[in-house]
Design a protein around this motif. Structure first.
Motif: not given
Length: 687
Positions: A108-110, A260-264, A269-275, A425-426
């Protein structure tokens, strides 16, 4: 049926009959030992089917490739194990389950990173596509723009948010936004189609997985083919959603839950964050947004509003007459000035990188695809090892069994509700359908059950958009909610068209047909993906840029030709007598126009040349591992070894090889060796 009289006995001219012969079950005379006479068996194929059953007896029934495979357990039963064996098996099962959950998490993270990569590569281009309002007024152009943008950003939520921003800014009307919503519904199905390609190693698994993925595609395409003309002619979705919004006094609420975002998010967010506001800014015409990077640098900011004295060109530009004065040189006024203060930097790995968005996007694209493929392969292998024996039986019964009569018809609708709930849910239809695709491939979920689950997933993703629209500010709430409801009622209309009556479940039959085709010619899956989600939308978009006259002039003959071909195909299979003799099949056309076999030969030749080139490179660089893993290299090594052994035998026993046809080593042709005793054979010598 009475037996044939000529087989009952040997009638003579004198009216007498020879003693009756032993008659076999299929009507053939047999010998006393029970064997059918050879001369009678030789002519068995000349008998009509009503009299001959020899083929039915000899031929084994063909296996149905769509049947659910039995996943049998290869080890001993749990009850046969001792205490130590049971403990070990339980611990192994727990370890496999934990590993499976971990792989699903990274899977899911990928997908999330893949979406970010596509936005970095094509996000600004997607914003530019939305800027041309003249093109968006064309419903067909709006449809393909929705497909292209969703494929480019790999997220229907992102494309929908852009549409909501444009409608809220009065840059796009709700009526013109509806075809774009339909296109985003098609574009979001590309993810699970890509995931299905990872199961191409096993032919039957690939058949089921690709059909399970493309049933989503066919449902969306067929729904658009029917509902887009109706919407363009009557505007039923626009009027229906407008009435729903007007009928309820809807107030702005809280944001939609993001489970789902709470889990992933802790990992992604350690890899990349977008505006993501940059893409919306480009679409809404903000010139400053074009020069901004999509990579978020500052995660915590603060905006201070202060009153400052500024100069203006004239008194008309003053905020009010009381706050306007002239000191002789300039005209001054007081204005509220917002100042953004950066407080805390983000902590992802690209925060201090000086790379452009395109380079970061390509890096993340390669990384996410590698992780995606690895996780999917390991998930399939783990599921194969876990879902065996009694566990597989229980899971298959739970997922694929219908309710008892007369409530069997309710099972599909329950599956629709389950699919909608799981997607809610997801919060991603792509995640849900992509996770379901390997289960379809290994045979845990049938395609008939996957179809209603996919339809429910389409509804689930629209409910998330509705909740997100309810969190919009009061001035944009009505438009945002109307667009989300258009998406919802579009999917409801599609389900009404293609699900309630079993005869109308055409997407299942089309998906199975495509699955059979891609199982025989696996390269065609990539061709299908490129044509449906790239070539065709880009072609229609290019024609739309040239004007609607060009689009109609080119598109109408092509559509008419496709309709004629479909009608002829249906008549060929159902009512061939209504067609002229030459139209009862397509043999009058060149084979490359009605068969994939010639194309398969071309693909095989091209890939063979590529393998040989890679093999030559491996030999030049001396890479033993690559040479051993390359089939062409392995075949060449076998040829060389056979040639060396043959020459050594010739030196050891030259007399035995006299007149055997073996040519001198300087000869251009290597012939086959033949010895009277051992008769060694060698392949052709490659020079």
């Amino acid at each position: 049926m009475a037996p044939r009289p000529e087989l009952e006995g040997n009638h003579r001219k004198d009216g007498l009959t020879d003693p009756p012969m032993h008659i076999a079950m299929n009507g053939f005379p047999v010998e006393k030992n029970g064997n059918i006479k050879k001369e009678q068996l030789a002519g068995a194929e000349d008998l009509p089917p009503a009299y001959s059953t020899i083929n039915l007896v000899d031929e084994e029934p063909a296996d149905d490739p769509w049947s659910m495979p039995e996943l049998q357990s290869s080890g001993p039963k749990f009850s046969e194990l001792d205490t130590k064996g049971k403990t070990v098996r339980v611990l192994i099962s727990i370890a496999k389950f934990i590993t499976l959950v971990g792989l699903l998490y990274f899977f899911v993270c990928s997908l999330d990173i893949l979406s970010s990569a596509f936005q970095l590569v094509g996000g600004k281009a997607a914003g530019d596509i939305f800027k041309d309002n003249a093109v968006l007024a064309n419903p067909v152009a709006g449809l393909v723009i929705g497909i292209l943008v969703t494929v480019m950003v790999q997220s229907s939520s992102t494309s929908t948010s852009i549409i909501v921003s444009m409608v809220s800014s009065s840059l796009l009307s709700v009526r013109n936004a509806i075809p774009i919503i339909m296109g985003s519904n098609i574009g979001t199905s590309v993810t699970n189609t890509i995931v299905a390609l990872m199961q191409a190693g096993d032919r039957n698994e690939f058949r089921r997985a690709f059909a399970g993925a493309t049933v989503h595609d066919f449902f969306n395409w067929l729904s658009v083919l029917v509902l887009l003309p109706i919407e363009a002619a009557s505007g039923y979705l626009y009027h229906l959603t407008q009435a729903v919004v007007a009928a309820f006094d809807i107030q702005s609420g809280e944001d939609a839950p993001d489970i789902l975002k709470v889990i992933t998010d802790p990992l992604t967010k350690l890899i990349v964050q977008l505006d993501k506001s940059v893409i919306s800014g480009i679409a809404t015409g903000d010139a400053a947004a074009r020069n901004k990077s999509l990579i978020k640098i500052w995660c915590k900011t603060e905006t201070n509003v202060t009153v400052q004295n500024v100069t203006v060109p004239s008194a008309d530009n003053c905020t009010s007459s009381d706050l306007c004065w002239d000191n002789g040189d300039f005209i001054w006024t007081s204005k509220n000035v917002s100042e953004k203060i950066n407080l805390e930097k983000c902590k992802h790995i690209f925060v201090d990188a000086s790379l452009p968005d395109l380079a970061v996007g390509l890096i993340l694209l390669a990384l996410s695809l590698v992780i995606l493929c690895t996780c999917l392969i390991l998930i399939v292998k783990l599921l194969h090892s876990m879902l065996k024996g009694q566990v597989a039986v229980v899971i298959k019964k739970v997922l694929n069994t219908d309710f008892p009569f007369p409530f069997a018809w309710l099972t599909g609708y329950l599956a629709i509700l389950v699919g909608a709930g799981m997607t809610f849910i997801v919060q991603s239809s792509s995640v849900f359908t992509s996770a379901m695709t390997p289960l379809i491939g290994i045979g845990v979920i049938s395609i008939e059950r996957a179809y209603p689950l996919t339809l429910g997933s389409n509804i689930g993703t629209t409910t998330t958009a509705i909740l997100a629209a309810l969190a919009s500010p009061g001035e944009t709430l009505a438009n945002s909610l109307q667009i989300a409801l258009c998406h919802f009622f579009f999917n409801i209309s599609g389900i009404i068209l293609w699900y309630p009556i079993p005869f109308t479940r055409i997407p299942i039959r089309l998906a199975k047909g495509l699955g059979n085709c891609t199982a025989d010619y696996r390269w065609f899956a990539v061709v299908y993906l490129i044509i449906c989600f790239a070539v065709m939308p880009l072609g229609v978009f290019g024609l739309s840029m040239a004007g609607w006259q060009v689009l109609v002039g080119v598109g109408v003959p092509i559509v008419a030709l496709i309709v004629v071909i479909i009608v002829i195909n249906i008549l060929q299979s159902k009512l061939p007598n209504l067609l002229p003799a030459f139209l009862r099949n397509w043999n009058f056309l060149p084979s490359w126009l009605h068969s994939l076999k010639p194309w398969d030969v071309v693909i095989s030749v091209v890939t063979g040349c590529c393998r040989r080139c890679c093999c030559s490179c491996c030999r030049l660089c001396g890479c033993d591992y690559c040479c051993k893993s390359c089939p062409e290299c392995a075949e060449a090594d076998d040829d060389d070894s056979v040639e060396v052994i043959s020459k050594e035998k010739q030196r050891e026993a030259p007399a035995a090889y006299e007149n055997t046809g073996y040519e001198d080593e300087n000869n251009d042709v290597g012939n086959t060796l033949a010895i009277e005793n051992d008769k060694p054979k060698s392949k052709s010598t490659k020079l």
